[in-house]
Design a protein around this motif. Sequence first.
Motif, PDB file in Angstrom:
ATOM      1  N   VAL A 164      11.780 -45.782  74.426  1.00 54.65           N
ATOM      2  CA  VAL A 164      10.887 -45.224  73.406  1.00 54.65           C
ATOM      3  C   VAL A 164      11.107 -45.904  72.066  1.00 54.65           C
ATOM      4  O   VAL A 164      10.156 -46.353  71.405  1.00 54.65           O
ATOM      5  N   PHE A 165      12.363 -46.013  71.645  1.00 50.76           N
ATOM      6  CA  PHE A 165      12.646 -46.623  70.345  1.00 50.76           C
ATOM      7  C   PHE A 165      12.450 -48.131  70.382  1.00 50.76           C
ATOM      8  O   PHE A 165      11.966 -48.718  69.395  1.00 50.76           O
ATOM      9  N   MET A 205       6.630 -36.465  68.178  1.00 52.18           N
ATOM     10  CA  MET A 205       6.912 -35.130  68.692  1.00 52.18           C
ATOM     11  C   MET A 205       6.864 -35.108  70.218  1.00 52.18           C
ATOM     12  O   MET A 205       7.665 -34.426  70.863  1.00 52.18           O
ATOM     13  N   PHE A 206       5.961 -35.890  70.813  1.00 50.29           N
ATOM     14  CA  PHE A 206       5.827 -35.896  72.268  1.00 50.29           C
ATOM     15  C   PHE A 206       6.835 -36.826  72.936  1.00 50.29           C
ATOM     16  O   PHE A 206       7.218 -36.607  74.088  1.00 50.29           O
ATOM     17  N   LEU A 207       7.263 -37.873  72.244  1.00 49.72           N
ATOM     18  CA  LEU A 207       8.121 -38.877  72.866  1.00 49.72           C
ATOM     19  C   LEU A 207       9.596 -38.562  72.782  1.00 49.72           C
ATOM     20  O   LEU A 207      10.387 -39.084  73.578  1.00 49.72           O
ATOM     21  N   THR A 208      10.000 -37.732  71.833  1.00 53.00           N
ATOM     22  CA  THR A 208      11.419 -37.460  71.625  1.00 53.00           C
ATOM     23  C   THR A 208      11.777 -36.062  72.101  1.00 53.00           C
ATOM     24  O   THR A 208      10.892 -35.240  72.369  1.00 53.00           O
ATOM     25  N   PRO A 209      13.081 -35.766  72.202  1.00 49.58           N
ATOM     26  CA  PRO A 209      13.498 -34.401  72.551  1.00 49.58           C
ATOM     27  C   PRO A 209      12.982 -33.398  71.526  1.00 49.58           C
ATOM     28  O   PRO A 209      12.646 -33.767  70.396  1.00 49.58           O
ATOM     29  N   PRO A 210      12.932 -32.122  71.900  1.00 48.02           N
ATOM     30  CA  PRO A 210      12.353 -31.103  71.007  1.00 48.02           C
ATOM     31  C   PRO A 210      13.284 -30.703  69.872  1.00 48.02           C
ATOM     32  O   PRO A 210      13.666 -29.546  69.741  1.00 48.02           O
ATOM     33  N   THR A 216      11.916 -36.909  63.541  1.00 46.51           N
ATOM     34  CA  THR A 216      11.856 -37.521  62.213  1.00 46.51           C
ATOM     35  C   THR A 216      12.431 -38.926  62.223  1.00 46.51           C
ATOM     36  O   THR A 216      11.883 -39.840  61.589  1.00 46.51           O
ATOM     37  N   LEU A 217      13.519 -39.122  62.979  1.00 45.89           N
ATOM     38  CA  LEU A 217      14.159 -40.427  63.018  1.00 45.89           C
ATOM     39  C   LEU A 217      13.347 -41.458  63.789  1.00 45.89           C
ATOM     40  O   LEU A 217      13.618 -42.655  63.685  1.00 45.89           O
ATOM     41  N   LEU A 218      12.369 -41.025  64.566  1.00 42.99           N
ATOM     42  CA  LEU A 218      11.439 -41.953  65.188  1.00 42.99           C
ATOM     43  C   LEU A 218      10.224 -42.166  64.298  1.00 42.99           C
ATOM     44  O   LEU A 218       9.745 -43.297  64.149  1.00 42.99           O
ATOM     45  N   ALA A 219       9.723 -41.103  63.691  1.00 42.11           N
ATOM     46  CA  ALA A 219       8.484 -41.196  62.914  1.00 42.11           C
ATOM     47  C   ALA A 219       8.670 -42.012  61.633  1.00 42.11           C
ATOM     48  O   ALA A 219       7.813 -42.843  61.292  1.00 42.11           O
TER      49      ALA A 219
END
Length: 249
Positions: A164-165, A205-210, A216-219
């Motif tokens: 993902v990242f 929100m959909f790609l990372t754990p809840p 936030t660290l992906l967005a």
Amino acid sequence: MANNSEQSLMSHLLELRARILRCIICVVVVFLALLYFSNDIYRIVANPLVSQLPKGSIMIATDIAAPFFTPIKLTAIIALFVSIPYILYQVWAFVAPALYQQEKRLVLPLVISSTTLFYLGIAFAYFVVFPLAFYFFINSAPADVAINTDITKYLDFVMTLFMVFGISFEVPVAIVLLCWAGVTSPQNLKKKRPYIIVGVFAIAMFLTPPDVFSQTLLAIPMCLLFEIGVFFAQFYHPRQTNDESQSLE
């Protein structure tokens, strides 16, 4: 003429087969070189979680064969990751003859930057996201719950986040390619910036754990990489313009 076309097609297919075979050999060679260190590699990948576990908690294997096959599976994936520069080089060498000289100068930096960004995404996940996410998960667990993570499920979890990242960090390359192909333009992307930012947070929100940390660290990096991509896209003119200029010459 037909025979020449068939021979040309056959030569391209033979070259493609040869390059695919080289890629497979590269992955296999790297895998065999790393196989002896498979348990050490798994220990390194598991360290972000193990270092956060409460005292007395350990990782477990619910499948009798998992302690043997899980590190080997991880080593195979790592071998593929390590081989990505060589694989991309083979792709570049295959398509380069069909490109104009100006296009070659544009594509080669994209190949190099896409590889670098993919590795940066993986490193960001390992060194920044994992410690924060695992700290949140472990400290939010009920007091009477013992945390003993299965090694196979942990591998699936971290590999998913690595991909993902790694892929998310390709945003600048994707933007440059879209602008180069004439699908959009930097000016158009700037106008749609507010909608794109909202979309980035929704995707995260959909790609990372809840949990809010991972999202936030992906967005946030994706938003920054979006701005970088828009900036560099200004130096890449649409491919159609390049073709026309070549024909005029």
